[in-house]
Scaffold this motif. Structure first.
Motif, PDB file in Angstrom:
ATOM      1  N   PHE A 210       0.825  -1.209   0.000  1.00 20.70           N
ATOM      2  CA  PHE A 210       0.000   0.000   0.000  1.00 20.70           C
ATOM      3  C   PHE A 210       0.862   1.264   0.000  1.00 20.70           C
ATOM      4  N   GLY A 211       2.023   1.214   0.637  1.00 22.53           N
ATOM      5  CA  GLY A 211       2.942   2.348   0.586  1.00 22.53           C
ATOM      6  C   GLY A 211       3.437   2.598  -0.827  1.00 22.53           C
ATOM      7  N   PHE A 212       3.746   1.518  -1.549  1.00 18.38           N
ATOM      8  CA  PHE A 212       4.188   1.648  -2.938  1.00 18.38           C
ATOM      9  C   PHE A 212       3.085   2.267  -3.801  1.00 18.38           C
ATOM     10  N   ILE A 213       1.872   1.747  -3.655  1.00 19.82           N
ATOM     11  CA  ILE A 213       0.747   2.259  -4.442  1.00 19.82           C
ATOM     12  C   ILE A 213       0.504   3.733  -4.118  1.00 19.82           C
ATOM     13  N   ALA A 214       0.514   4.080  -2.833  1.00 19.59           N
ATOM     14  CA  ALA A 214       0.307   5.469  -2.429  1.00 19.59           C
ATOM     15  C   ALA A 214       1.420   6.366  -2.963  1.00 19.59           C
ATOM     16  N   GLY A 215       2.648   5.872  -2.973  1.00 21.97           N
ATOM     17  CA  GLY A 215       3.765   6.661  -3.487  1.00 21.97           C
ATOM     18  C   GLY A 215       3.655   6.916  -4.974  1.00 21.97           C
ATOM     19  N   VAL A 216       3.308   5.893  -5.730  1.00 19.40           N
ATOM     20  CA  VAL A 216       3.164   6.062  -7.177  1.00 19.40           C
ATOM     21  C   VAL A 216       2.031   7.035  -7.492  1.00 19.40           C
ATOM     22  N   LEU A 217       0.884   6.829  -6.853  1.00 14.16           N
ATOM     23  CA  LEU A 217      -0.241   7.742  -7.083  1.00 14.16           C
ATOM     24  C   LEU A 217       0.093   9.160  -6.612  1.00 14.16           C
ATOM     25  N   GLY A 218       0.726   9.257  -5.454  1.00  8.01           N
ATOM     26  CA  GLY A 218       1.106  10.569  -4.933  1.00  8.01           C
ATOM     27  C   GLY A 218       2.089  11.290  -5.842  1.00  8.01           C
ATOM     28  N   GLY A 219       3.032  10.552  -6.430  1.00 11.61           N
ATOM     29  CA  GLY A 219       3.982  11.152  -7.366  1.00 11.61           C
ATOM     30  C   GLY A 219       3.290  11.689  -8.604  1.00 11.61           C
ATOM     31  N   PHE A 220       2.355  10.914  -9.144  1.00 11.30           N
ATOM     32  CA  PHE A 220       1.603  11.385 -10.311  1.00 11.30           C
ATOM     33  C   PHE A 220       0.787  12.636  -9.973  1.00 11.30           C
ATOM     34  N   VAL A 221       0.122  12.618  -8.834  1.00 12.42           N
ATOM     35  CA  VAL A 221      -0.691  13.773  -8.433  1.00 12.42           C
ATOM     36  C   VAL A 221       0.208  14.986  -8.197  1.00 12.42           C
ATOM     37  N   TYR A 222       1.344  14.789  -7.534  1.00 12.54           N
ATOM     38  CA  TYR A 222       2.269  15.906  -7.294  1.00 12.54           C
ATOM     39  C   TYR A 222       2.711  16.517  -8.618  1.00 12.54           C
ATOM     40  N   ASN A 223       3.103  15.675  -9.563  1.00 17.31           N
ATOM     41  CA  ASN A 223       3.565  16.182 -10.854  1.00 17.31           C
ATOM     42  C   ASN A 223       2.470  16.962 -11.570  1.00 17.31           C
ATOM     43  N   LEU A 224       1.245  16.492 -11.470  1.00 22.30           N
ATOM     44  CA  LEU A 224       0.127  17.188 -12.097  1.00 22.30           C
ATOM     45  C   LEU A 224      -0.102  18.560 -11.449  1.00 22.30           C
ATOM     46  N   VAL A 225      -0.125  18.583 -10.115  1.00 17.31           N
ATOM     47  CA  VAL A 225      -0.360  19.837  -9.391  1.00 17.31           C
ATOM     48  C   VAL A 225       0.837  20.784  -9.540  1.00 17.31           C
ATOM     49  N   ALA A 226       2.050  20.249  -9.570  1.00 20.46           N
ATOM     50  CA  ALA A 226       3.245  21.088  -9.699  1.00 20.46           C
ATOM     51  C   ALA A 226       3.254  21.840 -11.025  1.00 20.46           C
ATOM     52  N   LYS A 227       2.660  21.273 -12.070  1.00 14.56           N
ATOM     53  CA  LYS A 227       2.559  21.988 -13.350  1.00 14.56           C
ATOM     54  C   LYS A 227       1.681  23.232 -13.203  1.00 14.56           C
ATOM     55  N   TRP A 228       0.661  23.157 -12.335  1.00 11.46           N
ATOM     56  CA  TRP A 228      -0.265  24.280 -12.161  1.00 11.46           C
ATOM     57  C   TRP A 228       0.286  25.344 -11.232  1.00 11.46           C
ATOM     58  N   VAL A 229       0.892  24.924 -10.116  1.00 10.96           N
ATOM     59  CA  VAL A 229       1.284  25.892  -9.084  1.00 10.96           C
ATOM     60  C   VAL A 229       2.796  26.060  -8.939  1.00 10.96           C
ATOM     61  N   GLY A 230       3.569  25.265  -9.649  1.00 10.69           N
ATOM     62  CA  GLY A 230       5.018  25.492  -9.656  1.00 10.69           C
ATOM     63  C   GLY A 230       5.850  24.595  -8.764  1.00 10.69           C
ATOM     64  N   GLY A 231       5.285  23.760  -7.969  1.00 15.57           N
ATOM     65  CA  GLY A 231       6.066  22.842  -7.151  1.00 15.57           C
ATOM     66  C   GLY A 231       6.439  23.416  -5.801  1.00 15.57           C
ATOM     67  N   ILE A 232       7.201  22.635  -5.043  1.00 20.40           N
ATOM     68  CA  ILE A 232       7.618  23.006  -3.682  1.00 20.40           C
ATOM     69  C   ILE A 232       8.972  23.701  -3.752  1.00 20.40           C
ATOM     70  N   GLU A 233       9.098  24.816  -3.028  1.00 15.56           N
ATOM     71  CA  GLU A 233      10.387  25.507  -2.957  1.00 15.56           C
ATOM     72  C   GLU A 233      11.157  25.055  -1.728  1.00 15.56           C
ATOM     73  N   VAL A 234      12.437  24.809  -1.929  1.00 18.63           N
ATOM     74  CA  VAL A 234      13.315  24.341  -0.853  1.00 18.63           C
ATOM     75  C   VAL A 234      14.546  25.232  -0.833  1.00 18.63           C
ATOM     76  N   GLU A 235      14.966  25.651   0.357  1.00 16.85           N
ATOM     77  CA  GLU A 235      16.207  26.426   0.468  1.00 16.85           C
ATOM     78  C   GLU A 235      17.342  25.467   0.738  1.00 16.85           C
ATOM     79  N   LEU A 236      18.406  25.592  -0.051  1.00 14.45           N
ATOM     80  CA  LEU A 236      19.589  24.759   0.092  1.00 14.45           C
ATOM     81  C   LEU A 236      20.772  25.639   0.410  1.00 14.45           C
ATOM     82  N   GLU A 237      21.639  25.155   1.289  1.00 12.65           N
ATOM     83  CA  GLU A 237      22.840  25.889   1.634  1.00 12.65           C
ATOM     84  C   GLU A 237      24.047  25.127   1.126  1.00 12.65           C
ATOM     85  N   THR A 238      24.937  25.830   0.462  1.00 14.78           N
ATOM     86  CA  THR A 238      26.155  25.175  -0.064  1.00 14.78           C
ATOM     87  C   THR A 238      27.368  25.635   0.691  1.00 14.78           C
TER      88      THR A 238
END
Length: 105
Positions: free
Chosen positions: A77-105
Protein backbone atom coordinates in the motif's frame (compact mmCIF):
# COMPACT_ATOMS: atom_id res chain seq x y z
CA UNK A 1 25.35 30.72 0.32
CA UNK A 2 21.63 29.94 0.38
CA UNK A 3 19.78 29.17 -2.83
CA UNK A 4 16.11 28.49 -3.40
CA UNK A 5 15.37 25.44 -5.52
CA UNK A 6 12.03 24.24 -6.76
CA UNK A 7 10.99 20.58 -6.96
CA UNK A 8 9.18 20.56 -10.28
CA UNK A 9 8.83 16.81 -10.78
CA UNK A 10 9.06 13.65 -8.67
CA UNK A 11 9.67 10.18 -10.07
CA UNK A 12 6.49 8.28 -9.09
CA UNK A 13 8.25 4.91 -9.20
CA UNK A 14 11.09 6.09 -6.96
CA UNK A 15 8.63 7.68 -4.52
CA UNK A 16 6.67 4.40 -4.49
CA UNK A 17 9.80 2.42 -3.65
CA UNK A 18 10.77 4.83 -0.88
CA UNK A 19 7.32 4.74 0.74
CA UNK A 20 7.15 0.95 0.42
CA UNK A 21 10.37 0.61 2.42
CA UNK A 22 9.38 3.28 4.96
CA UNK A 23 5.89 1.83 5.54
CA UNK A 24 7.32 -1.70 5.71
CA UNK A 25 9.84 -0.65 8.38
CA UNK A 26 7.20 1.19 10.38
CA UNK A 27 4.97 -1.89 10.36
CA UNK A 28 7.84 -4.04 11.62
CA UNK A 29 8.09 -1.70 14.62
CA UNK A 30 4.32 -1.88 15.22
CA UNK A 31 3.88 -5.66 14.76
CA UNK A 32 5.34 -6.77 18.13
CA UNK A 33 2.84 -4.55 19.97
CA UNK A 34 0.02 -5.92 17.81
CA UNK A 35 1.01 -9.50 18.68
CA UNK A 36 1.36 -8.69 22.39
CA UNK A 37 -2.07 -7.07 22.67
CA UNK A 38 -3.70 -9.78 20.55
CA UNK A 39 -2.28 -12.54 22.75
CA UNK A 40 -3.33 -10.74 25.94
CA UNK A 41 -6.83 -10.16 24.56
CA UNK A 42 -7.22 -13.75 23.35
CA UNK A 43 -6.07 -15.28 26.62
CA UNK A 44 -8.19 -12.90 28.71
CA UNK A 45 -11.24 -13.56 26.56
CA UNK A 46 -10.78 -17.32 26.66
CA UNK A 47 -10.25 -17.34 30.42
CA UNK A 48 -13.61 -15.69 30.92
CA UNK A 49 -15.46 -18.37 28.91
CA UNK A 50 -16.22 -21.92 29.96
CA UNK A 51 -14.86 -23.34 26.68
CA UNK A 52 -11.31 -23.32 27.97
CA UNK A 53 -8.34 -22.06 26.01
CA UNK A 54 -9.26 -23.35 22.51
CA UNK A 55 -10.51 -19.90 21.37
CA UNK A 56 -7.31 -18.36 22.71
CA UNK A 57 -5.19 -20.64 20.54
CA UNK A 58 -7.19 -19.63 17.48
CA UNK A 59 -6.93 -15.94 18.38
CA UNK A 60 -3.18 -16.14 18.93
CA UNK A 61 -2.66 -18.10 15.72
CA UNK A 62 -4.75 -15.66 13.71
CA UNK A 63 -2.89 -12.72 15.26
CA UNK A 64 0.51 -14.15 14.39
CA UNK A 65 -0.52 -14.84 10.79
CA UNK A 66 -1.89 -11.31 10.43
CA UNK A 67 1.25 -9.86 12.02
CA UNK A 68 3.35 -11.63 9.40
CA UNK A 69 1.15 -10.35 6.58
CA UNK A 70 1.01 -6.73 7.84
CA UNK A 71 4.55 -5.67 6.79
CA UNK A 72 3.92 -6.93 3.27
CA UNK A 73 0.52 -5.23 3.09
CA UNK A 74 1.92 -1.95 4.43
CA UNK A 75 4.77 -2.06 1.89
CA UNK A 76 2.40 -2.77 -1.02
CA UNK A 77 0.00 0.00 0.00
CA UNK A 78 2.94 2.35 0.59
CA UNK A 79 4.19 1.65 -2.94
CA UNK A 80 0.75 2.26 -4.44
CA UNK A 81 0.31 5.47 -2.43
CA UNK A 82 3.76 6.66 -3.49
CA UNK A 83 3.16 6.06 -7.18
CA UNK A 84 -0.24 7.74 -7.08
CA UNK A 85 1.11 10.57 -4.93
CA UNK A 86 3.98 11.15 -7.37
CA UNK A 87 1.60 11.38 -10.31
CA UNK A 88 -0.69 13.77 -8.43
CA UNK A 89 2.27 15.91 -7.29
CA UNK A 90 3.57 16.18 -10.85
CA UNK A 91 0.13 17.19 -12.10
CA UNK A 92 -0.36 19.84 -9.39
CA UNK A 93 3.25 21.09 -9.70
CA UNK A 94 2.56 21.99 -13.35
CA UNK A 95 -0.27 24.28 -12.16
CA UNK A 96 1.28 25.89 -9.08
CA UNK A 97 5.02 25.49 -9.66
CA UNK A 98 6.07 22.84 -7.15
CA UNK A 99 7.62 23.01 -3.68
CA UNK A 100 10.39 25.51 -2.96
CA UNK A 101 13.31 24.34 -0.85
CA UNK A 102 16.21 26.43 0.47
CA UNK A 103 19.59 24.76 0.09
CA UNK A 104 22.84 25.89 1.63
CA UNK A 105 26.15 25.18 -0.06
Amino acid sequence: MVTTTRIKKISPLQLGKMLAVIYGLISIIIVPFFIMFAVIGSVAGAASHSNGFAPAAFGVGFSVVMALIFPVMYAVFGFIAGVLGGFVYNLVAKWVGGIEVELET
